[in-house]
Each structure stands twice: as structure tokens, then as C-alpha cells.
Design an enzyme around this catalytic site. Structure first.
Site, PDB file in Angstrom:
ATOM      1  N   LYS A 159     -23.443 -18.832  41.813  1.00 10.21           N
ATOM      2  CA  LYS A 159     -23.680 -17.780  40.805  1.00 10.21           C
ATOM      3  C   LYS A 159     -24.647 -18.277  39.738  1.00 10.21           C
ATOM      4  O   LYS A 159     -25.611 -17.609  39.394  1.00 10.21           O
ATOM      5  CB  LYS A 159     -22.383 -17.371  40.091  1.00 10.21           C
ATOM      6  CG  LYS A 159     -21.336 -16.724  40.963  1.00 10.21           C
ATOM      7  CD  LYS A 159     -20.151 -16.263  40.117  1.00 10.21           C
ATOM      8  CE  LYS A 159     -19.412 -17.345  39.376  1.00 10.21           C
ATOM      9  NZ  LYS A 159     -18.316 -18.034  39.892  1.00 10.21           N
ATOM     10  N   ARG A 188     -13.124 -10.822  37.188  1.00 11.76           N
ATOM     11  CA  ARG A 188     -12.311 -11.712  38.026  1.00 11.76           C
ATOM     12  C   ARG A 188     -10.953 -11.090  38.333  1.00 11.76           C
ATOM     13  O   ARG A 188     -10.151 -11.695  39.035  1.00 11.76           O
ATOM     14  CB  ARG A 188     -12.111 -13.045  37.310  1.00 11.76           C
ATOM     15  CG  ARG A 188     -13.224 -14.064  37.613  1.00 11.76           C
ATOM     16  CD  ARG A 188     -13.002 -15.244  36.699  1.00 11.76           C
ATOM     17  NE  ARG A 188     -13.415 -16.505  37.234  1.00 11.76           N
ATOM     18  CZ  ARG A 188     -14.523 -17.137  36.836  1.00 11.76           C
ATOM     19  NH1 ARG A 188     -15.338 -16.588  35.974  1.00 11.76           N
ATOM     20  NH2 ARG A 188     -14.813 -18.332  37.321  1.00 11.76           N
ATOM     21  N   ARG A 207     -21.298 -31.117  41.207  1.00  3.59           N
ATOM     22  CA  ARG A 207     -22.009 -30.387  40.149  1.00  3.59           C
ATOM     23  C   ARG A 207     -22.089 -31.169  38.844  1.00  3.59           C
ATOM     24  O   ARG A 207     -21.106 -31.731  38.376  1.00  3.59           O
ATOM     25  CB  ARG A 207     -21.292 -29.051  39.902  1.00  3.59           C
ATOM     26  CG  ARG A 207     -21.833 -28.261  38.739  1.00  3.59           C
ATOM     27  CD  ARG A 207     -21.485 -26.805  38.842  1.00  3.59           C
ATOM     28  NE  ARG A 207     -20.067 -26.516  38.796  1.00  3.59           N
ATOM     29  CZ  ARG A 207     -19.560 -25.302  39.002  1.00  3.59           C
ATOM     30  NH1 ARG A 207     -20.359 -24.282  39.273  1.00  3.59           N
ATOM     31  NH2 ARG A 207     -18.262 -25.103  38.946  1.00  3.59           N
ATOM     32  N   ARG A 222     -18.394 -30.854  34.300  1.00  2.00           N
ATOM     33  CA  ARG A 222     -17.490 -29.952  33.601  1.00  2.00           C
ATOM     34  C   ARG A 222     -16.064 -30.478  33.679  1.00  2.00           C
ATOM     35  O   ARG A 222     -15.678 -31.069  34.672  1.00  2.00           O
ATOM     36  CB  ARG A 222     -17.549 -28.560  34.241  1.00  2.00           C
ATOM     37  CG  ARG A 222     -18.711 -27.744  33.769  1.00  2.00           C
ATOM     38  CD  ARG A 222     -18.894 -26.477  34.554  1.00  2.00           C
ATOM     39  NE  ARG A 222     -17.668 -25.776  34.891  1.00  2.00           N
ATOM     40  CZ  ARG A 222     -17.649 -24.548  35.433  1.00  2.00           C
ATOM     41  NH1 ARG A 222     -18.788 -23.919  35.674  1.00  2.00           N
ATOM     42  NH2 ARG A 222     -16.513 -23.962  35.728  1.00  2.00           N
ATOM     43  N   ARG A 235      -8.529 -22.707  41.081  1.00  4.59           N
ATOM     44  CA  ARG A 235      -9.542 -21.662  40.861  1.00  4.59           C
ATOM     45  C   ARG A 235      -9.863 -20.921  42.154  1.00  4.59           C
ATOM     46  O   ARG A 235     -10.012 -19.696  42.173  1.00  4.59           O
ATOM     47  CB  ARG A 235     -10.826 -22.288  40.279  1.00  4.59           C
ATOM     48  CG  ARG A 235     -10.677 -22.642  38.815  1.00  4.59           C
ATOM     49  CD  ARG A 235     -12.000 -23.046  38.214  1.00  4.59           C
ATOM     50  NE  ARG A 235     -12.384 -24.394  38.566  1.00  4.59           N
ATOM     51  CZ  ARG A 235     -13.638 -24.827  38.660  1.00  4.59           C
ATOM     52  NH1 ARG A 235     -14.638 -24.007  38.454  1.00  4.59           N
ATOM     53  NH2 ARG A 235     -13.897 -26.078  38.957  1.00  4.59           N
TER      54      ARG A 235
END
Ligand code: AMP
Length: 216
Positions: A14, A88, A126, A160, A171
Site C-alpha cells: 500500500k 479496516r 521493511r 517500525r 495484524r
């Protein structure tokens, strides 16, 4: 160009594709995760309330996130935007329709579909910059030029707090649980476009471009 609402599990791309829309077409990138992280770094009341919830990989309350989003949308009236990370829940999707109708905003929904193992690998690789740029140390084309440093602004890249295996699993499972009614809802509104992201990013982005150009 049509406004875009991205729906996808964690690390499906995204942020990366939002960034490409921003760079190539001047889209404004609204990431509800970034809005929340900004509240945390500014140590606002909202930030203090959501930090632990986010770190654990759970969703923050609809009331908080809807208000944050609505305030943000008011600042960008008339400019093309891409919404990343919202809705969401089905309730958020229904609320978003109300907001868009009230503000007379057109949009297309793009669902980025990805296998769980691939999403996990991307999550663990990431690294992000404060300026919003995202990198991935496991993907040749997404690595920063200099290890640990942002290509765009030269700041230090960080992981993160919620990009660990435990939080990822929560998640991803939350996403699976909530996603079906959301997709059914947008199918019913004839707004749903599905793009498979288990392939070269260039082709994925071409499909995204097709959606924004065909529907305008
Ligand atoms: P993201 O940057 O999209 O991966 O979002 C990071 C975290 O922010 C999520 O795991 C949630 O805790 C929170 N968050 C972001 N968007 C929403 C939303 N629409 N509803 C509830 N929580 C959200």
C-alpha cells in the site's frame, strides 16, 4: 484521475504504490497508520492512547481513526488522493461512504491480494523514513542506495515498532477476519478492483494505473 482507496494486509505494498502515485501523478498520500504515528511522535493525547494498541498489532478505535481521517480529508479538498490503511472494518467502510457522499468525492477501491508468507517476509525486511519513504532490505529494487539512509532526505532509516513476527501475525489475522465483509460491501457498490501483488512490482503498478485511468 480517480481517488484511490487501497485495501490490503500488512506489507502488501500500500505504502509503496501510494508513493509511486504521489511521485508520478502528484497524488496526496493519506496513510492512517502515518497519521497515528505522527500523533505518537508529537506525544498528543491520542498518541498516548494508541501507542500500546498499535505496537501490539491491534486496531485503534473507530471513533479515533474516523475523526483523524475526516479532519485530514478536509485539508485536501479538490486534490487527488490515495487512502492507505482505511477502512479496516465494515463500520469504517460504511462511514467512509457517508463522508465521501457528503464531500462529493469519487473513488475506486483497489484490493492488493498477497500470500501470508510473502507479506511476513516483506514486513520483517521493511525499514522506513520519517519523510514517509519505505524500503525493503530483502528486495533488491527496494533497498536504499546507502544502507540505513533514506535516498530522498538522507535521514536514518528505522524499523517500525510493530514490524515484528508476533505483531505481524495479529495484524494479518485481524485483516483476514475483517476483510471479507469489506470486500463484499465494495463489490456490492461496484467499486472493487482486485490486483494480485505476488509478482513483479512494475506489473502491479501498471494494473493500479489502469484502474485510476479507466475509471476517470
Ligand atoms: P499501517 O501503517 O497501515 O500498517 O497501520 C499501523 C497500525 O495503525 C495498525 O496496525 C493499527 O494499529 C493502526 N491503524 C491504522 N489504520 C487504522 C484503521 N483504519 N483502523 C484502526 N487502526 C488503524
Amino acid at each position: 484521475m480517480e481517488n484511490v482507496v487501497f485495501i490490503a494486509p500488512p506489507a502488501a505494498g500500500k505504502g509503496t504504490h501510494s508513493n509511486s502515485l504521489k511521485e508520478k501523478y502528484g497524488y496526496i498520500h493519506i496513510s492512517t497508520g502515518d497519521l497515528l504515528r505522527s500523533e505518537i511522535s508529537k506525544e498528543t493525547e491520542i498518541g498516548k492512547e494508541v501507542k500500546a494498541v498499535m505496537d501490539a498489532g491491534n486496531l485503534v478505535s473507530d471513533d479515533i481513526i474516523i475523526k483523524l481521517l475526516e479532519d485530514n480529508l478536509k485539508n485536501i479538498i479538490g486534490k487527488p488522493f490515495v487512502l492507505d490503511g482505511f477502512p479496516r472494518t465494515l463500520n469504517q467502510a460504511q462511514k467512509l461512504t457517508e463522508i465521501f457522499n457528503k464531500m462529493n468525492i469519487g473513488y475506486e477501491v483497489i484490493f492488493l491480494s498477497i500470500a501470508q508468507e510473502e507479506a511476513m517476509k516483506r514486513t520483517l525486511g521493511r525499514v522506513v523514513c520519517n519523510c514517509g519513504k519505505t524500503y525493503n532490505i530483502y528486495e533488491e529494487t527496494l533497498k536504499p542506495k546507502v544502507e540505513g539512509i533514506c535516498d530522498v532526505c538522507g535521514s536514518k532509516l528505522v524499523k517500525r515498532d510493530d514490524d515484528n513476527e508476533e505483531s505481524f501475525k495479529i495484524r494479518f489475522n485481524t485483516f483476514l477476519k475483517n476483510n471479507e465483509p469489506i470486500l463484499d460491501y465494495y463489490k456490492g457498490l461496484n467499486k472493487l478492483n482486485i490486483v494480485n501483488v505476488n509478482r513483479d512490482r512494475k506489473f502491479v503498478f501498471e494494473d493500479v494505473e489502469e484502474v485510476i485511468n479507466d475509471n476517470y
